[in-house]
Design an enzyme around this catalytic site. Structure first.
Site, PDB file in Angstrom:
ATOM      1  N   GLN A  51      17.959  -5.780   0.347  1.00  0.00           N
ATOM      2  CA  GLN A  51      17.321  -5.020  -0.810  1.00  0.00           C
ATOM      3  C   GLN A  51      17.874  -3.552  -0.931  1.00  0.00           C
ATOM      4  O   GLN A  51      17.864  -3.251  -2.076  1.00  0.00           O
ATOM      5  CB  GLN A  51      15.871  -5.387  -0.754  1.00  0.00           C
ATOM      6  CG  GLN A  51      15.615  -6.861  -1.210  1.00  0.00           C
ATOM      7  CD  GLN A  51      15.347  -7.558   0.330  1.00  0.00           C
ATOM      8  OE1 GLN A  51      15.896  -7.105   1.262  1.00  0.00           O
ATOM      9  NE2 GLN A  51      14.426  -8.472   0.456  1.00  0.00           N
ATOM     10  N   GLY A  93      10.161  -9.176  -5.054  1.00  0.00           N
ATOM     11  CA  GLY A  93       9.461  -7.987  -5.206  1.00  0.00           C
ATOM     12  C   GLY A  93       8.036  -8.487  -6.006  1.00  0.00           C
ATOM     13  O   GLY A  93       7.877  -9.179  -6.891  1.00  0.00           O
ATOM     14  N   ALA A  94       7.000  -7.873  -5.187  1.00  0.00           N
ATOM     15  CA  ALA A  94       5.661  -8.691  -5.589  1.00  0.00           C
ATOM     16  C   ALA A  94       5.205  -8.582  -6.976  1.00  0.00           C
ATOM     17  O   ALA A  94       4.787  -9.777  -7.460  1.00  0.00           O
ATOM     18  CB  ALA A  94       4.302  -7.735  -4.486  1.00  0.00           C
ATOM     19  N   ASP A 130       3.326  -5.911  -0.384  1.00  0.00           N
ATOM     20  CA  ASP A 130       2.990  -7.278  -1.023  1.00  0.00           C
ATOM     21  C   ASP A 130       1.604  -7.765  -0.941  1.00  0.00           C
ATOM     22  O   ASP A 130       1.201  -8.638  -1.671  1.00  0.00           O
ATOM     23  CB  ASP A 130       4.091  -8.204  -0.084  1.00  0.00           C
ATOM     24  CG  ASP A 130       5.415  -8.087  -0.281  1.00  0.00           C
ATOM     25  OD1 ASP A 130       6.060  -7.171  -0.163  1.00  0.00           O
ATOM     26  OD2 ASP A 130       5.937  -8.884  -1.500  1.00  0.00           O
ATOM     27  N   LYS A 166       7.830  -5.611   3.433  1.00  0.00           N
ATOM     28  CA  LYS A 166       9.123  -6.032   3.848  1.00  0.00           C
ATOM     29  C   LYS A 166       9.248  -5.827   5.389  1.00  0.00           C
ATOM     30  O   LYS A 166       8.883  -4.643   5.921  1.00  0.00           O
ATOM     31  CB  LYS A 166      10.161  -5.194   3.095  1.00  0.00           C
ATOM     32  CG  LYS A 166      11.480  -5.844   3.668  1.00  0.00           C
ATOM     33  CD  LYS A 166      11.862  -7.237   3.557  1.00  0.00           C
ATOM     34  CE  LYS A 166      11.427  -7.937   2.502  1.00  0.00           C
ATOM     35  NZ  LYS A 166      11.631  -9.490   2.543  1.00  0.00           N
TER      36      LYS A 166
END
Ligand code: MRU
Length: 355
Positions: A219, A56-57, A260, A271
């Protein structure tokens, strides 16, 4: 609105920090197993990011900031001199871990500049030992502030999203679709896309959230579904390929995802599968929202085609729970895709909305 203090505190966090180590929650085995990985330097932190213990960014950026601090900490512990070259090496090790989320580079650059500027200013005045102690203090506090700051960014962008959605989509309750995991496990706070959903839920505005399972890393199935369950937000897990059918059936009022990297033209890398959702949303005239902090905006890139897209290992696709499930043919495993700004209704960030 319910008491904000109850919802601003996430029920699950991806990272815990001590002065000499970082604990990373192993997101690869959630939700059924809890394991905290210990990282004591930049190499171990970079490996935890690469292997997606933490993902996760924003969370990647925060982990990298602590990793940078721990890199300098372990240099000092081993009696080595902190130089420009050693700081550069620490930064490069972390920067090589994952290529797409710009928050990683944003955070390591912040840490690196802090260290270099500090050394420049302090070098002539202080004794070596004192200098190292002060530098470590500075870096620890910088990493901490990147972490705490992200929690605030999450909350502020979620308020932006809440207001925007309430003002533009006039419905009593919403049926929302989300992809991947953009929640507390992916950030330093309540999440980006999931932060918006949390605040909507807090106001009684959520009828149901559909979460895509998000192949191949799952995820959505493992992390987002888990977060919704913990927060008691009504949610249903669906396969990725089901999303279009739900839109066709009129079951989705809006889509919200994280990001991201966002370019100057406001193309968004997120994603894999996000682009397909945006095309489907456009075809069905469903608003498509992105929520991301300004640390995800990359001023150096103009268009989405310039974003480096990570390709991950073939085994992530052809294996399932340690078992080979596919024929032995070549595999393509792009981890992200790019959604052009034309497919995005609005981007929420901590200072406002990009329409
Ligand atoms: O490969 P991952 O799990 O790191 O990808 C995560 C995503 O794509 C998220 O949507 C994005 O980082 C935003 S997290 C707030």
């Amino acid at each position: 609105m319910k008491n904000i203090n109850n919802i601003i505190k996430p029920k699950i966090v991806p990272l815990k920090i001590q002065k000499d180590k970082l604990y990373v929650l192993d997101q690869r085995i959630l939700p059924h197993e809890i394991f905290w990985l210990e990282c004591k330097n930049e190499n171990e932190t970079a490996a935890a990011i690469k292997d997606m213990y933490v993902r996760g960014a924003p969370a990647i950026g925060i982990a990298a900031a602590y990793g940078f601090y721990l890199g300098v900490y372990s240099l000092v512990q081993n009696g080595k001199k902190v130089t420009d070259a050693s700081l550069n090496k620490i930064k490069n090790t972390l920067d090589k871990s994952r290529p797409t989320a710009v928050n990683l580079f944003w955070a390591t650059e912040k840490m690196y500049s802090k260290a270099v500027n500090f050394l420049k200013y302090i070098s002539k005045k202080n004794a070596e030992k004192e200098k190292d102690k002060s530098l470590l203090n500075e870096l620890y506090n910088e990493a901490l502030s990147i972490h705490e700051d992200d929690a605030k960014r999450c909350y502020d962008m979620s308020v932006t999203g809440l207001d925007y959605i309430k003002n533009t989509i006039k419905k009593k309750k919403y049926r929302i679709l989300t992809h991947c995991n953009a929640g507390s496990l992916a950030t330093g706070g309540i999440g980006t896309a999931l932060g918006v959903i949390r605040l909507l839920h807090n106001e009684g505005k959520v009828e149901n959230v559909y979460c895509d399972e998000t192949r191949p890393y799952l995820q959505g199935a493992r992390l987002t579904a888990f977060e919704f369950q913990k927060e008691k937000i009504p949610a249903t897990l669906i396969t990725d390929s089901m999303a279009g059918f739900l839109m066709q059936k009129g079951l989705i009022d809006l889509i919200v995802t994280g990001a991201d990297r966002i370019t100057r033209r406001h193309d968004v890398a997120n994603k894999i599968g996000t682009y397909s959702l945006s095309v489907l949303a456009k075809a069905h005239k469903i608003p498509f929202f992105v929520a991301a902090p300004l640390s995800t905006f990359d001023e150096n890139l103009i268009s989405g085609s310039e974003i480096p897209i990570e390709e991950r290992s073939a085994d992530e696709v052809r294996m399932c729970q340690g078992k080979l499930i596919a024929a032995k043919i070549p595999v393509l495993n792009y981890s992200f895709d790019v959604t052009p700004k034309e497919n995005i209704t609005a981007i929420f960030h901590e200072e406002g909305v990009v329409r």
